[in-house]
Design an enzyme around this catalytic site. Structure first.
Site, PDB file in Angstrom:
ATOM      1  N   CYS A   1       0.486  -1.027   0.319  1.00  0.00           N
ATOM      2  CA  CYS A   1       0.182  -0.282  -0.408  1.00  0.00           C
ATOM      3  C   CYS A   1       0.352   0.990  -0.259  1.00  0.00           C
ATOM      4  CB  CYS A   1      -0.783   0.212   1.397  1.00  0.00           C
ATOM      5  SG  CYS A   1      -0.128  -0.013   2.256  1.00  0.00           S
TER       6      CYS A   1
ATOM      7  N   ASP B   1       2.301   2.744   2.422  1.00  0.00           N
ATOM      8  CA  ASP B   1       1.712   3.225   3.630  1.00  0.00           C
ATOM      9  C   ASP B   1       2.952   2.840   4.826  1.00  0.00           C
ATOM     10  OD1 ASP B   1      -0.123   3.645   3.019  1.00  0.00           O
ATOM     11  OD2 ASP B   1      -1.238   3.062   4.045  1.00  0.00           O
TER      12      ASP B   1
ATOM     13  N   CYS C   1      -2.998   5.641   5.506  1.00  0.00           N
ATOM     14  CA  CYS C   1      -4.431   5.574   5.337  1.00  0.00           C
ATOM     15  C   CYS C   1      -5.180   6.262   7.185  1.00  0.00           C
ATOM     16  CB  CYS C   1      -4.676   4.058   5.168  1.00  0.00           C
ATOM     17  SG  CYS C   1      -4.587   2.536   6.299  1.00  0.00           S
TER      18      CYS C   1
ATOM     19  N   CYS D   1      -2.852  -3.542   8.647  1.00  0.00           N
ATOM     20  CA  CYS D   1      -2.601  -1.744   9.638  1.00  0.00           C
ATOM     21  C   CYS D   1      -2.643  -1.366  10.607  1.00  0.00           C
ATOM     22  CB  CYS D   1      -3.710  -0.460   9.208  1.00  0.00           C
ATOM     23  SG  CYS D   1      -4.417  -1.110   7.410  1.00  0.00           S
TER      24      CYS D   1
END
Ligand code: FES
Length: 143
Positions: free
Chosen positions: A35, A37, A60, A104
């Site tokens: 992603c 991140d 995110c 996450c």
């Protein structure tokens, strides 16, 4: 699609402990290549107690919420207790995360472990830190 808990929304909208710690005793930077991140976590340690923790996350909403929660969770804990904080514990403290967003929370665990690892390295002590297994890296990025 699963909903975010109100706690997640709250930590996303009003994250705690955002920023940097100058002369931190440990800094960990981790990223998820899928992603993109990135999370950086700073800890201040006195007498083996984490007295302060801050983070900077480019990511995110769930990554921001888990960073906020993990920094809250570690403050006041000993480094040994902090080492035991898992991504599942962070997600649980947030009232749960949608399945596709569990990775996450893995980033938050990794950032903490990497900051602790850095702390041990700076002290010149062998690090007992084991980075989490590939668990969260299923990169279930659908939806
Ligand atoms: Fe990558 Fe949340 S950390 S989508």
């Amino acid at each position: 699609m699963e909903q975010y808990s109100s706690k997640v929304m709250d930590h996303f909208a009003h994250p705690h402990n955002v920023g940097e710690i100058e002369n931190a005793d440990g800094v960990g930077t981790v990223g998820n290549p899928v992603c993109g991140d990135v999370m950086r976590l700073y800890i201040k340690v006195e007498n083996k107690i984490i007295t302060d923790a801050k983070f900077k996350t480019f990511g995110c909403g769930a990554a921001i919420a888990t960073s906020s929660m993990v920094t809250d969770l570690v403050k006041g804990k000993s480094i040994d207790e902090a080492l035991k904080i898992s991504n599942a514990a962070v997600a649980e403290a947030l009232g749960g995360l949608p399945k596709v967003k569990m990775h996450c929370s893995v980033l938050a665990e990794e950032a903490l472990k990497s900051a602790l690892d850095d702390y041990y390295k700076k002290k010149g002590v062998a690090s007992p830190v084991k980075m989490p297994a590939e668990s969260g890296h299923e990169h279930d990025m659908g939806e």
